[in-house]
Scaffold this active site. Structure first.
Site, PDB file in Angstrom:
ATOM      1  N   HIS A 118      31.453   7.466  18.813  1.00  0.00           N
ATOM      2  CA  HIS A 118      31.009   6.234  18.278  1.00  0.00           C
ATOM      3  C   HIS A 118      30.026   6.151  16.972  1.00  0.00           C
ATOM      4  O   HIS A 118      29.795   5.462  16.395  1.00  0.00           O
ATOM      5  CB  HIS A 118      30.515   5.184  19.181  1.00  0.00           C
ATOM      6  CG  HIS A 118      29.306   5.325  19.822  1.00  0.00           C
ATOM      7  ND1 HIS A 118      29.167   6.136  21.100  1.00  0.00           N
ATOM      8  CD2 HIS A 118      28.108   5.070  19.324  1.00  0.00           C
ATOM      9  CE1 HIS A 118      27.648   6.128  21.339  1.00  0.00           C
ATOM     10  NE2 HIS A 118      27.059   5.581  20.056  1.00  0.00           N
ATOM     11  N   ASP A 157      34.189   9.552  24.746  1.00  0.00           N
ATOM     12  CA  ASP A 157      33.272   9.252  23.759  1.00  0.00           C
ATOM     13  C   ASP A 157      32.559  10.287  23.006  1.00  0.00           C
ATOM     14  O   ASP A 157      31.458  10.206  22.782  1.00  0.00           O
ATOM     15  CB  ASP A 157      32.270   8.039  23.982  1.00  0.00           C
ATOM     16  CG  ASP A 157      31.581   7.635  22.732  1.00  0.00           C
ATOM     17  OD1 ASP A 157      32.247   7.755  21.699  1.00  0.00           O
ATOM     18  OD2 ASP A 157      30.623   7.042  22.937  1.00  0.00           O
ATOM     19  N   SER A 238      22.089   7.998  20.130  1.00  0.00           N
ATOM     20  CA  SER A 238      23.363   8.361  20.605  1.00  0.00           C
ATOM     21  C   SER A 238      23.976   9.648  19.831  1.00  0.00           C
ATOM     22  O   SER A 238      23.648   9.915  18.641  1.00  0.00           O
ATOM     23  CB  SER A 238      24.497   7.165  19.964  1.00  0.00           C
ATOM     24  OG  SER A 238      24.491   6.227  20.795  1.00  0.00           O
TER      25      SER A 238
END
Length: 394
Positions: A118, A157, A238
């Site tokens: 992402h 992910d 992230s």
């Protein structure tokens, strides 16, 4: 891509007819690796596959390598927080895309960088910035290096980025072993929360959660073994590494829960599985209602004489295509065997073994380089549906 369901597994490796001293490709089980998913002589038999533990809960197995050790792995052991930051932070990069920024970790001397999918989204090229030599120095446009996104895994992910040149003296981080991580252990995160570059935080492991699902946006339902921590994380963290005291990556910081102090990292074991793949794994899932289950179906089956029993061609992920062959001997003294098309290319590349036909995995073999021969073996603990350790086969 194909997934494997927690179900009846496959034959015991201790069976006398399958000698490890012999060439692996010679025996009947291994001879099917690399072959097409088909059952010669089978007759149509559409209906629910009557196998133990086919409850529809998906279990992801990449063709896992036993471990990944990049060149120049940091050797510091038991370092204090300041030393951990000093040693690890140069390998933590800032990833810049047209939509925002995130974190990543250099894991090989040739420029491979691990991050979240992402973070890079659908970009083919991203900008990568390595930490300035002088702590706190301003970052300029000249510091941005061009990098290509070379692999994606939508289920867990994760993404892999390749930068053309690594600054001199930057040491890659090693992938650790998250299966031995204890609740209460110290962990460390380095990233760029809300744009605050190269921020260090420290916390503890709250829990390790297997087959965990999360769905932050859209129709993609992610699944992985995740490490729940109290390590403070924010947007911008992230893709950054979750580190143990030995400077090893035990997870990739990925998402934040709705409650306070609920932070999650995709485990190093899922990272190893991802890195072992040679192709992207993109999934098309909808947010199925709770309780909805896939019911694997038998496409065709036939009787066998060696061993005496039956073989079935099965669609285990309910996409309308057969993806596995299941061999069930009549005698429970003989093991059960399942061959699986792991990566969805129509060829068998993994085998799962169930010693006593008790519906739980015992061992597995993977053909990670698509040469038709097993080169990695995984071992399961009873009651768990993914290997707790791997070993490479000669």
């Amino acid at each position: 891509m194909k997934t494997i369901h927690a179900a009846a597994a496959a034959a015991a490796l201790s069976v006398a007819s399958y000698a490890w001293a012999a060439p692996l490709e010679a025996g009947p089980p291994a001879a099917r690796l690399g072959q097409a998913v088909e059952l010669p002589g089978g007759t149509p038999a559409s209906g629910k596959a009557d196998l133990p533990n086919l409850d529809g809960s998906a279990v992801r197995y990449g063709q896992a390598l036993s471990r990944l050790k990049p060149e120049g792995q940091a050797a510091t052991r038991g370092a204090a927080e300041t030393r951990i930051y000093q040693k690890a932070s140069p390998a933590v990069v800032l990833i810049v895309t047209r939509d925002g920024l995130g974190s990543g970790a250099l894991i090989s001397a040739d420029g491979k960088i691990l991050t979240n999918l992402h973070v890079v989204d659908d970009a083919e090229v991203v900008g990568v910035i390595f930490k300035p030599a002088v702590e706190g120095a301003a970052i300029g446009k000249g510091d941005v290096r061009r990098a290509r996104v070379i692999r994606r895994d939508e289920l867990t992910d994760l993404a892999l980025v390749q930068v053309e040149e690594v600054p001199a003296g930057v040491t890659p981080l090693a992938i650790g072993n998250s299966t031995t991580l204890q609740v209460g252990a110290d962990v460390h995160a380095i990233g760029h929360p809300t744009g605050e570059a190269w921020t260090y935080t420290r916390g503890i492991v709250s829990q390790v959660r297997r087959a965990y699902h999360w769905q932050p946006k859209g129709d993609v339902r992610h699944e992985a073994t995740v490490i729940q921590t109290q390590t403070p994380l924010n947007p911008g963290n992230s893709g950054g590494p979750l580190l143990n005291d030995d400077l090893e990556i035990v997870g990739v910081n990925s998402f934040i829960g709705e409650g306070e102090g609920l932070n999650y990292a995709v485990s190093a074991e899922d990272v190893k599985s991802f890195l072992a793949r040679t192709e992207d794994r993109m999934i098309r899932t909808t947010n199925a209602a709770a309780g909805d289950k896939c019911e694997p179906t038998t496409v065709s089956e036939k009787r066998t004489t060696d061993p005496k029993g039956r073989e079935m061609l099965v669609d285990r992920d309910c996409d309308g295509e057969a993806d596995s062959i299941v061999s069930i001997p009549d005698s429970r003294r003989q093991p059960m065997t399942v061959w699986v098309d792991e990566d969805g290319d129509g060829k068998l590349d993994a085998m799962y073994f169930d010693d006593g036909q008790d519906g739980t995995f015992d061992t597995a073999l993977y053909d990670t380089d698509a040469d038709g021969k097993p080169d990695t073996r995984g071992f399961f603990r009873k009651g768990e549906d993914e290997p707790y350790r791997w070993e490479k086969l000669d």
